[in-house]
Design a protein around this motif. Structure first.
Motif, PDB file in Angstrom:
ATOM      1  N   HIS A   1      26.953 124.803  -6.722  1.00 48.28           N
ATOM      2  CA  HIS A   1      26.611 124.000  -7.897  1.00 48.28           C
ATOM      3  C   HIS A   1      25.130 124.156  -8.213  1.00 48.28           C
ATOM      4  O   HIS A   1      24.290 123.753  -7.419  1.00 48.28           O
ATOM      5  CB  HIS A   1      26.952 122.532  -7.638  1.00 48.28           C
ATOM      6  CG  HIS A   1      28.410 122.303  -7.436  1.00 48.28           C
ATOM      7  ND1 HIS A   1      29.286 122.169  -8.477  1.00 48.28           N
ATOM      8  CD2 HIS A   1      29.157 122.235  -6.314  1.00 48.28           C
ATOM      9  CE1 HIS A   1      30.499 122.004  -8.002  1.00 48.28           C
ATOM     10  NE2 HIS A   1      30.446 122.046  -6.692  1.00 48.28           N
TER      11      HIS A   1
ATOM     12  N   GLU B   1      23.472 122.596 -10.447  1.00 52.92           N
ATOM     13  CA  GLU B   1      22.983 121.219 -10.581  1.00 52.92           C
ATOM     14  C   GLU B   1      23.506 120.428  -9.386  1.00 52.92           C
ATOM     15  O   GLU B   1      24.561 120.741  -8.848  1.00 52.92           O
ATOM     16  CB  GLU B   1      23.506 120.591 -11.880  1.00 52.92           C
ATOM     17  CG  GLU B   1      23.077 121.317 -13.137  1.00 52.92           C
ATOM     18  CD  GLU B   1      21.578 121.250 -13.364  1.00 52.92           C
ATOM     19  OE1 GLU B   1      20.987 120.178 -13.124  1.00 52.92           O
ATOM     20  OE2 GLU B   1      20.998 122.273 -13.759  1.00 52.92           O
ATOM     21  N   PRO B   2      22.794 119.392  -9.000  1.00 57.88           N
ATOM     22  CA  PRO B   2      23.333 118.564  -7.908  1.00 57.88           C
ATOM     23  C   PRO B   2      24.715 118.025  -8.274  1.00 57.88           C
ATOM     24  O   PRO B   2      24.983 117.692  -9.433  1.00 57.88           O
ATOM     25  CB  PRO B   2      22.324 117.434  -7.783  1.00 57.88           C
ATOM     26  CG  PRO B   2      21.052 117.984  -8.354  1.00 57.88           C
ATOM     27  CD  PRO B   2      21.484 118.933  -9.449  1.00 57.88           C
TER      28      PRO B   2
ATOM     29  N   THR C   1      27.279 115.117  -8.104  1.00 55.09           N
ATOM     30  CA  THR C   1      27.296 113.672  -7.891  1.00 55.09           C
ATOM     31  C   THR C   1      28.554 113.296  -7.119  1.00 55.09           C
ATOM     32  O   THR C   1      29.659 113.695  -7.477  1.00 55.09           O
ATOM     33  CB  THR C   1      27.254 112.912  -9.225  1.00 55.09           C
ATOM     34  OG1 THR C   1      26.015 113.200  -9.878  1.00 55.09           O
ATOM     35  CG2 THR C   1      27.367 111.407  -9.016  1.00 55.09           C
TER      36      THR C   1
ATOM     37  N   GLU D   1      23.780 112.600  -4.115  1.00 52.52           N
ATOM     38  CA  GLU D   1      23.599 113.892  -4.770  1.00 52.52           C
ATOM     39  C   GLU D   1      23.619 114.969  -3.703  1.00 52.52           C
ATOM     40  O   GLU D   1      22.896 114.885  -2.707  1.00 52.52           O
ATOM     41  CB  GLU D   1      22.294 113.936  -5.557  1.00 52.52           C
ATOM     42  CG  GLU D   1      22.362 113.168  -6.844  1.00 52.52           C
ATOM     43  CD  GLU D   1      21.157 113.376  -7.743  1.00 52.52           C
ATOM     44  OE1 GLU D   1      20.201 114.088  -7.351  1.00 52.52           O
ATOM     45  OE2 GLU D   1      21.175 112.824  -8.848  1.00 52.52           O
TER      46      GLU D   1
ATOM     47  N   SER E   1      23.082 118.998  -3.117  1.00 53.93           N
ATOM     48  CA  SER E   1      22.477 120.202  -3.698  1.00 53.93           C
ATOM     49  C   SER E   1      22.622 121.369  -2.734  1.00 53.93           C
ATOM     50  O   SER E   1      22.510 121.201  -1.518  1.00 53.93           O
ATOM     51  CB  SER E   1      20.988 119.986  -3.962  1.00 53.93           C
ATOM     52  OG  SER E   1      20.791 118.920  -4.850  1.00 53.93           O
TER      53      SER E   1
END
Length: 173
Positions: free
Chosen positions: A7, A9-10, A12, A74, A76
């Motif tokens: 991903h 983007e982090p 969620t 989150e 990452s």
């Protein structure tokens, strides 16, 4: 095997857990102590959901509505196998029946659950967790993360912009 999900983007995630452990939202020690669908006893694992409602449903397991702390996380840099994707299951040579695995019953018979065997295969390939369908919330998705916050793994953090989470168990004395 298709590439694990990465991903940019982090991602969620939502985690509902026992309020007594509010100061340790990222420990994974509860799962290590008791084992779970995707981890044997002794293996710290973070169980979370991709939807808030799924986190709540999974926490309560359809029973009495227990008090819970719900935290947003989150994730990452994660390498996860999305087992909700039939092409990933096919590439791994497994079918969707793994999601219905009665892992506790398998353990009680002295056998190793297929989810544990798949976990070992994925870890050997550098995959650090899975996304899988929720048992308690049809259509919901969950995640089991096996490695986080060490030098070579993904980063998992709690979203707490105002610093409200306790830092020690002192708030429960």
């Amino acid at each position: 095997m298709p590439e694990p999900t990465g991903h940019p983007e982090p991602l969620t995630l939502w985690r509902a857990y026992v309020p007594r452990w509010a100061y340790l939202p990222l420990s994974g020690e509860g799962a290590a102590r008791f084992g779970g669908r995707w981890n044997p006893v002794g293996a710290p694992t973070i169980y979370a959901a991709l939807e808030l409602s799924t986190a709540w449903a999974e926490y309560n397991q359809g029973f009495v509505q227990h008090p819970a702390l719900i935290a947003r996380l989150e994730l990452s840099g994660a390498s996860l196998a999305d087992l909700t994707d039939s092409t990933v299951l096919e590439a791994l040579g497994i079918d969707a029946s793994i999601h219905a695995c009665e892992w506790r019953d398998v353990l009680d018979r002295g056998e190793v659950p297929p989810t544990y065997l798949l976990r070992d295969i994925l870890l050997a390939k550098g995959v650090l967790g899975v996304i899988y369908p929720s048992f308690m919330s049809p259509g919901g998705r969950c995640a089991a993360i096996w490695r986080w916050n060490n030098a070579d793994g993904p980063t998992l953090s709690i979203v707490d912009p105002e610093g409200r989470m306790p830092k020690t168990p002192a708030s429960w004395v």
